[in-house]
Motif scaffolding. Structure first.
Motif, PDB file in Angstrom:
ATOM      1  N   LEU A  82       0.193 -51.367   2.928  1.00 15.61           N
ATOM      2  CA  LEU A  82      -0.770 -52.367   3.413  1.00 15.61           C
ATOM      3  C   LEU A  82      -1.657 -51.829   4.526  1.00 15.61           C
ATOM      4  N   ARG A  83      -1.064 -51.023   5.403  1.00 13.03           N
ATOM      5  CA  ARG A  83      -1.868 -50.484   6.519  1.00 13.03           C
ATOM      6  C   ARG A  83      -2.981 -49.576   5.983  1.00 13.03           C
ATOM      7  N   ASP A  87      -6.896 -50.432   6.098  1.00 14.89           N
ATOM      8  CA  ASP A  87      -7.741 -49.518   6.885  1.00 14.89           C
ATOM      9  C   ASP A  87      -8.905 -49.016   6.039  1.00 14.89           C
ATOM     10  N   ARG A  90     -11.369 -51.837   5.683  1.00 17.61           N
ATOM     11  CA  ARG A  90     -12.105 -52.034   6.948  1.00 17.61           C
ATOM     12  C   ARG A  90     -13.224 -50.999   7.088  1.00 17.61           C
ATOM     13  N   ASP A 111      -6.960 -60.706   6.765  1.00 17.59           N
ATOM     14  CA  ASP A 111      -5.778 -61.553   6.572  1.00 17.59           C
ATOM     15  C   ASP A 111      -5.324 -61.381   5.125  1.00 17.59           C
ATOM     16  N   ILE A 112      -4.118 -60.899   4.966  1.00 21.23           N
ATOM     17  CA  ILE A 112      -3.583 -60.704   3.607  1.00 21.23           C
ATOM     18  C   ILE A 112      -3.003 -62.040   3.153  1.00 21.23           C
TER      19      ILE A 112
ATOM     20  N   ARG B 102       1.739 -58.147  12.179  1.00 23.80           N
ATOM     21  CA  ARG B 102       0.521 -57.430  12.579  1.00 23.80           C
ATOM     22  C   ARG B 102       0.638 -56.013  12.034  1.00 23.80           C
ATOM     23  N   LEU B 103      -0.215 -55.694  11.086  1.00 21.50           N
ATOM     24  CA  LEU B 103      -0.090 -54.417  10.389  1.00 21.50           C
ATOM     25  C   LEU B 103      -1.242 -53.489  10.772  1.00 21.50           C
ATOM     26  N   ASN B 104      -1.338 -53.161  12.042  1.00 21.39           N
ATOM     27  CA  ASN B 104      -2.399 -52.272  12.487  1.00 21.39           C
ATOM     28  C   ASN B 104      -1.875 -50.859  12.602  1.00 21.39           C
ATOM     29  N   CYS B 115      -0.517 -60.560   8.192  1.00 12.31           N
ATOM     30  CA  CYS B 115       0.081 -61.022   6.942  1.00 12.31           C
ATOM     31  C   CYS B 115       1.224 -61.971   7.292  1.00 12.31           C
ATOM     32  N   ALA B 145       6.923 -56.619  12.316  1.00  8.98           N
ATOM     33  CA  ALA B 145       6.329 -55.641  11.398  1.00  8.98           C
ATOM     34  C   ALA B 145       6.902 -54.250  11.628  1.00  8.98           C
ATOM     35  N   VAL B 181       5.101 -52.315   3.828  1.00 11.26           N
ATOM     36  CA  VAL B 181       4.981 -52.521   5.278  1.00 11.26           C
ATOM     37  C   VAL B 181       4.927 -51.207   6.051  1.00 11.26           C
ATOM     38  N   VAL B 183       7.310 -49.223   7.069  1.00  8.35           N
ATOM     39  CA  VAL B 183       8.448 -48.900   7.952  1.00  8.35           C
ATOM     40  C   VAL B 183       9.743 -49.228   7.207  1.00  8.35           C
TER      41      VAL B 183
END
Lengths: 128, 206
Positions: A82-83, A87, A90, A111-112, B102-104, B115, B145, B181, B183
């Motif tokens: 997902l990251r 990214d 974006r 927002d997923i 928060r998936l930054n 998500c 997360a 995710v 991780v």
């Protein structure tokens, strides 16, 4: 290189106005073309809809002068990272919207809203 | 999967039990006349009521005579009622589900990716329900997360191979989630429920 005598000064050509809606559509189209990103379609009042790759994700743009903040609500194919996927989305929206409209995109919040598995995209299963 | 108010119940039941026990002991001492003997032996100067007398002094009712006493009693009754209601509401089982993920990957300067845990748990449930022999699945995400915690409640067909289902969960479902995710799971629990009715499919995939 010299300017031709018929050339009109850039200040006299008029103005070009780009609305938030236009940027929303451009960003939505870019999001739709991004791999693993899905848009919502169908349903009534958010009920009964589904996500597929042929629909534009929902995009909300807020303009502040020549800067824009964009919010995207999209589905993502599962299981993809997902990251990395967001990214990529974006970056595509930032560069795509900036290059096509000249508007500087500062923030792209994503927002997923759905994770769609391989078998859930259609009501059919692949035969192995 | 659900947490109940066991600690709160034990605490309040202990307090109420001790109070009831003390009142009972005092009642027995007063009724048997032993209270007077204990009071005189300890030299407190207090003369408790005898077995044939009323436990409270005769003028005890006079403290309720002022109008303000009714107001105070009403307020106390409302407070006790609210406490009782809060205790009753605390009995509702709590899931303690995770907050928004928060998936930054970097800083938040470029924007945030969020998500809801329901979205992730729906995907995991759909993944589990694809496995052979699984009739239904429920996933609960806790943690964050960076340290997700996944609890799975899996309903399987009575003829299904339990070991194969668990193995597939660990070899397919969990890695898929971890890929998404980014991780590893900090904890993973699987609860298997065997249904008493075998599943019947209307069609077969060959």
């Amino acid at each position: 290189m010299t300017a031709s005598p018929d050339a009109v000064d850039t200040g006299d050509r008029g103005t070009l106005t780009i609305s938030e809606k236009a940027i929303e559509k451009i960003a939505g189209q870019i999001a739709m073309e991004t791999p693993h990103i899905l848009g919502a379609t169908g349903g009534f009042l958010g009920i009964g809809g589904h996500h597929d790759e042929d629909s534009r994700p929902k995009v909300k743009v807020r303009l502040h002068g020549q800067m824009a903040s964009i919010e995207v609500s999209a589905g993502v194919r599962y299981p993809t990272p997902l990251r990395t996927t967001t990214d990529d989305l974006r970056e595509r929206i930032r560069s795509g919207v900036s290059s096509r409209t000249g508007v500087d995109v500062r923030h792209v919040d994503i927002d997923i809203t759905s994770l769609v598995g391989r078998s859930a995209s259609t009501d059919r299963r692949e035969l192995e | 999967m659900r947490e109940t108010a066991g600690k709160l119940n034990r605490g309040w039941l202990t307090i109420i039990g001790i109070l009831a026990l003390l009142l009972g002991v005092v009642g027995i001492l007063l009724a048997s006349g032993a209270a007077a003997g204990i009071a005189s032996a300890t030299g407190t100067g207090f003369e408790p009521a005898g077995p044939g007398e009323t436990a409270l002094p005769e003028n005890a009712q006079s403290i309720f005579a002022p109008p303000v006493a009714a107001v105070i009693l009403s307020v106390v009754a409302v407070v006790v009622g609210l406490l009782a209601l809060a205790w009753l509401l605390a009995q509702l089982p709590k899931l303690h589900q995770a907050g928004t993920f928060r998936l930054n990957s970097g800083d938040n300067a470029d924007g945030m990716t969020s998500c809801e845990p329901d979205v992730l748990s729906d995907a995991v449930e759909a993944d589990v329900e694809q496995l052979d022999g699984v009739q239904a699945a429920s996933a609960l995400l806790r943690g964050s997360a960076s340290q997700p915690d996944l609890t799975l409640d899996v309903g399987i067909d009575p003829r299904a191979d339990v070991r194969a289902v668990i193995e597939q969960i660990h070899s397919s479902v969990v890695p898929d989630f971890e890929t998404a995710v980014g991780v590893p799971l900090s904890r993973n629990a699987v609860l298997i429920n065997v249904s008493n009715r075998p599943a019947r499919d209307k069609a077969a995939v060959v």
